[in-house]
Design a protein around this motif. Structure first.
Motif, mmCIF file in Angstrom:
data_model
loop_
_atom_site.group_PDB
_atom_site.id
_atom_site.type_symbol
_atom_site.label_atom_id
_atom_site.label_comp_id
_atom_site.label_asym_id
_atom_site.label_seq_id
_atom_site.Cartn_x
_atom_site.Cartn_y
_atom_site.Cartn_z
ATOM 1 N N GLU B 24 0.834 -1.196 0.000
ATOM 2 C CA GLU B 24 0.000 0.000 0.000
ATOM 3 C C GLU B 24 0.876 1.256 0.000
ATOM 4 O O GLU B 24 0.673 2.194 -0.762
ATOM 5 N N GLN B 27 2.566 1.867 -3.326
ATOM 6 C CA GLN B 27 1.615 2.428 -4.295
ATOM 7 C C GLN B 27 1.363 3.908 -4.021
ATOM 8 O O GLN B 27 1.315 4.722 -4.939
ATOM 9 N N GLN B 28 1.213 4.228 -2.744
ATOM 10 C CA GLN B 28 0.932 5.625 -2.423
ATOM 11 C C GLN B 28 2.098 6.515 -2.822
ATOM 12 O O GLN B 28 1.904 7.581 -3.389
ATOM 13 N N SER B 31 2.177 6.944 -6.642
ATOM 14 C CA SER B 31 1.165 7.861 -7.167
ATOM 15 C C SER B 31 1.435 9.288 -6.698
ATOM 16 O O SER B 31 1.186 10.237 -7.434
ATOM 17 N N TYR B 73 -8.494 7.050 -6.117
ATOM 18 C CA TYR B 73 -8.282 5.609 -6.075
ATOM 19 C C TYR B 73 -7.191 5.218 -5.102
ATOM 20 O O TYR B 73 -7.332 4.237 -4.384
ATOM 21 N N TYR B 74 -6.089 5.977 -5.054
ATOM 22 C CA TYR B 74 -4.981 5.524 -4.218
ATOM 23 C C TYR B 74 -4.962 6.170 -2.849
ATOM 24 O O TYR B 74 -4.652 5.521 -1.866
ATOM 25 N N LYS B 79 -10.049 2.244 -4.725
ATOM 26 C CA LYS B 79 -9.681 1.000 -5.406
ATOM 27 C C LYS B 79 -10.000 -0.225 -4.544
ATOM 28 O O LYS B 79 -10.143 -1.323 -5.051
#
Ligand code: HEM
Ligand SMILES: [Cu+2]
Lengths: 639, 115
Positions: B24, B27-28, B31, B73-74, B79
């Motif tokens: 997680e 991904q953060q 982005s 989404y992020y 998501k």
């Protein structure tokens, strides 16, 4: 702690209990009392209007006072009576119908009711503090910016406060219904009262922000020197009309959908038949909610939007009649062949069908844009919306009051007096408003304080006024009925109507403060009826008997609302005598204390929000032993 | 109803949670980097005027749109599972908001009833 023990409580502790309660059943009673009070207040204003219009050239009310009375009548009835009374029934029934122990956010539920109460008091204080708002419940900016004194400020600030409460409550109900249904309670098994509450809550979530923004712009124009609606300074007053009606049309569906919900329950119960076309009903409810946002400009056909815009909105408006018609036919099919019991709630429900349909038909007439140039701002419009709002919403409120009274107060309203109320109200309603269609077609404008002799309006207006008095008699009989019932206090047992279908009737009365000793298992639509027919007449539990968690009471919602109430006075007097202020208030005495009051008020609210955020309040547990004791006592009492 | 009686986690659960969180986080960060980068380009294009304004405006709007999607989404977890209702609400909200803006522009300003 919030234990409702059998012990007798003193008056002080009862008041404290209600000030701090987060229990949806008590909050329902708060909504009912406050909403009922404002309903009577709005009713008195209505009687003043009808007395003024009973005869030509009347001077019972002056022109200015008349404007104040019609404005306060409309505003009070929509925002302070109809919506809170619907919230009363939603609070009383929805958690029970879906098998929940409370709403998702009990604290916010309490905050919602107190914001509404303080907002309503603020709005009505205008009567004693220099004059009420006088620009109509729609408060079109061209009128409201010019209105001298502070009347419009009371409108803007009062509605801002109570509107915040409504928005909070809408979010709360949507969350509750989405996340807190008992095991087995799928979406397509939810009773229609729950469905319509869900859709109405979603409408609130989408419709109230435009109103909030509109009122904020109005507040800034009137109190802080901005120019959103001030044409001389480059503003545009039409924007207010759009913002208001983007809110306003969904608002009428926010009112009517829960009313549909109440009637759907009553039809099924007293026709002793499953609701006809359940899935079509759900579909129609959702569709009405969606279309409700696409039609707002039908209130503005005569503004000059141009033929293209008018045509688009006319067609969209007529489309709404389709799902509404589906509902009407489903109700008729529900009673068709049922074994009907003519109780008071059922009488209202039966009377609702033709009455509301007449309002729908005039709605379609008005939706034809070219024809609306004739109807607009005439008594025809007044007749239309009273047919839908009184014939729909108010009938539902009166029906719901009789129907849900046992759940809220464990007694039954007297049926004979209830029927007397019904007949007076029904006859009075049609007498008052049917003739107004014709007055409109004959050319009588709405919102004008009197008319001349010899225009042919005399007899019709007198008939209308007499009808209004019949409705007033009905309300008085109702109040007498309520007082007698409360004084006698004859307790009834579980499922007092005998034909309860949904979960709320499967609970012992008085409803325990935790609602369900064990969360029930739902095995079909009309969960309780399924158990009556296929099971042993008792709900099956979906969990073993264990400790469960409940929220603590709190006084903070009252304090937060009080802070905003105080701040509103500061905001209102802030522009007095300032050179940048609008003409309406720039001539008044300057009030140097206004800014400190504004800051202190907001400070109270923010500090109490801080306390709520940083001080942990974890609630408490109801123990298994306590629940077992309650159940045993019930067993003994029941046998 | 909030359950406050919590039981300690097993080792396997803890491990699993750790792995999830690390992913997680990655991904953060990605982005976030992407969004900074897009903002940087948008500012750069506007400040240096390397391409004509007709192109800059839609380009910047396009970047903004991508950023909104990433944000929802992020960062706001659209998501993840269990957000169907949030998604539905936001889509409906977008739809209404856009519809209102279009009608406003058309009937209040271009249609200009006050002119
Ligand atoms: C079949 C559905 C309906 C249609 C087609 C419809 C159509 C309309 C139209 C076109 C107007 C504007 C007329 C004018 O001002 O010239 C209007 C006004 C109004 N309608 Fe309806 N309506 C419908 C149902 C309802 C319902 C269910 C309610 C409330 C529960 C309602 C409440 C109102 C109110 C309050 C106004 C007047 C607002 C004002 O100017 O003060 N209508 N309706
Ligand atoms: Cu409308």
């Amino acid at each position: 702690m919030a234990q409702t023990s059998a012990r007798k409580q003193g008056v002080g502790s009862v008041i404290w209990e209600y000030l701090t309660t987060v229990d949806h059943k008590k909050i329902a009673i708060l909504y009912l009392i406050a909403g009922g009070f404002f309903f009577v207040l709005g009713g008195i204003e209505a009687m003043l209007i009808r007395i003024q219009l009973a005869v030509p050239n009347n001077d019972f009310l002056s022109a200015g006072l008349f404007n104040e009375v019609i404005t306060m009548h409309g505003t009070t009835m929509i925002f302070l009576a109809a919506m809170p009374l619907l919230f009363a029934f939603m609070n009383a029934t929805v958690p029970l119908q879906i098998g929940a122990r409370d709403l998702a956010f009990p604290f916010l539920n309490s905050l919602g009711v107190w914001l509404f109460i303080f907002g309503g008091i603020f709005l009505n204080l205008s009567w004693f503090m220099g004059g009420a708002p006088d620009a109509g419940w729609t408060s079109y900016a061209s009128l409201s910016i010019a209105s001298p004194g502070h009347g419009i400020d009371f409108y803007a600030l009062g509605l801002q406060i109570s509107g915040a409460g409504t928005l909070i409550t809408g979010i709360n109900f949507a969350t509750t219904i989405i996340t807190m249904r008992a095991p087995g309670m799928t979406y397509m098994r939810m009773p229609l009262m729950t469905w319509t509450t869900l859709v109405a809550s979603v409408l609130i979530v989408f419709a109230f922000p435009p109103l909030t923004i509109g009122i904020f712009l109005l507040m800034f124009d009137r109190m802080f020197g901005s120019n959103f609606f001030i044409v001389e300074a480059g503003g545009n007053t039409i924007i207010w009309e759009h913002l208001f009606w983007i809110f306003g049309h969904p608002e009428v569906y926010i009112l009517i959908l829960p009313a549909f919900g109440i009637f759907s329950e009553i039809f099924a119960t007293f026709a002793r038949k499953r609701l006809f076309g359940y899935s079509a009903m759900v579909f129609a409810t959702v569709l009405i909610g969606f279309f409700g946002f696409m039609v707002w400009a039908h209130h503005m056909f005569t503004v000059g939007l141009g033929p293209t815009a008018n045509a688009i909105f006319a067609v969209a408006t007529m489309a709404i009649a389709v799902p509404t018609g589906i509902k009407i036919f489903n109700w008729i099919a529900t009673i068709w062949g049922g074994s009907i019991e003519f109780t008071t709630p059922m009488l209202y429900a039966l009377a609702f069908i033709p009455s509301f349909t007449m309002g729908g038909v005039t709605g379609i007439m008005q939706a034809a844009a070219p024809a609306d140039y004739q109807y607009h701002d005439s008594y025809f419009i007044v007749a239309h919306f009273h047919y839908v709002i009184v014939g729909g919403v108010v009938f539902a409120l009166l029906a719901g009051l009789h129907y849900y009274w046992p759940i809220m107060f464990n007694t039954m309203l007297n049926e004979t007096l209830g029927k007397i109320t019904f007949w007076f109200f029904f006859v009075g309603f049609h007498m008052t408003f049917l003739i107004q269609h014709f007055l409109g077609l004959w050319g009588m404008p709405r919102r004008v304080f009197t008319y001349l002799d010899g225009q042919g309006y005399n007899a019709a207006n007198m008939i209308s006024t007499i009808g209004a008095f019949l409705m007033a008699i009905a309300v008085i009989v109702l109040v007498v009925n309520i007082i007698i019932t409360l004084a006698k206090n004859e307790r009834v047992g579980m499922d007092p109507w005998g034909d309860g279908r949904t979960l709320e009737w499967s609970i012992p009365l008085p409803v325990p403060y935790y609602n369900f000793a064990q969360i029930p298992l739902v095995r079909g639509l009309d969960a309780y009826w399924v158990e009556k027919k296929e099971g042993n007449g008792k709900m099956m539990p979906s969990e073993s008997l264990t400790d469960f968690h409940m929220p603590n009471n709190s006084i903070l919602p009252v304090v937060m609302s009080l802070g905003l109430f105080i701040a509103a006075f500061g905001a209102m007097y802030f522009p007095d005598g300032q050179e940048w202020a609008i003409d309406a208030v720039s001539g008044l005495e300057p009030k140097p204390w206004a800014l400190p009051v504004l800051i202190i008020g907001l400070g109270i609210t923010f500090v109490s929000m801080g306390i709520r955020s940083w001080k942990d309040d974890l609630g408490y547990y109801v123990t298994k032993e306590e629940v077992e004791r309650d159940l045993e006592e019930l067993e003994r009492g029941g046998k | 109803m909030a359950e406050l009686n919590q039981e300690p986690m097993t080792k396997a659960q803890l491990e699993y949670l750790r792995r999830q969180r690390t992913r997680e986080m990655r991904q953060q960060l990605v982005s976030f980097g992407l969004m900074i980068f897009l903002t940087f380009i948008a500012f750069g294009l506007t400040a240096m005027e390397v391409i004509p304004a007709q192109f800059t405006i839609p380009l910047v709007l396009g970047f903004a749109f991508i950023q909104v999607i990433l944000q929802f989404y992020y960062f706001m977890h659209m998501k993840d599972n269990g957000h169907q209702f949030a998604k539905l609400f936001m889509m409906t909200g977008f739809y209404f908001a856009i519809a209102f803006c279009v009608t406003f522009v058309y009937i209040v300003w271009i249609g200009a009833p006050v002119n």
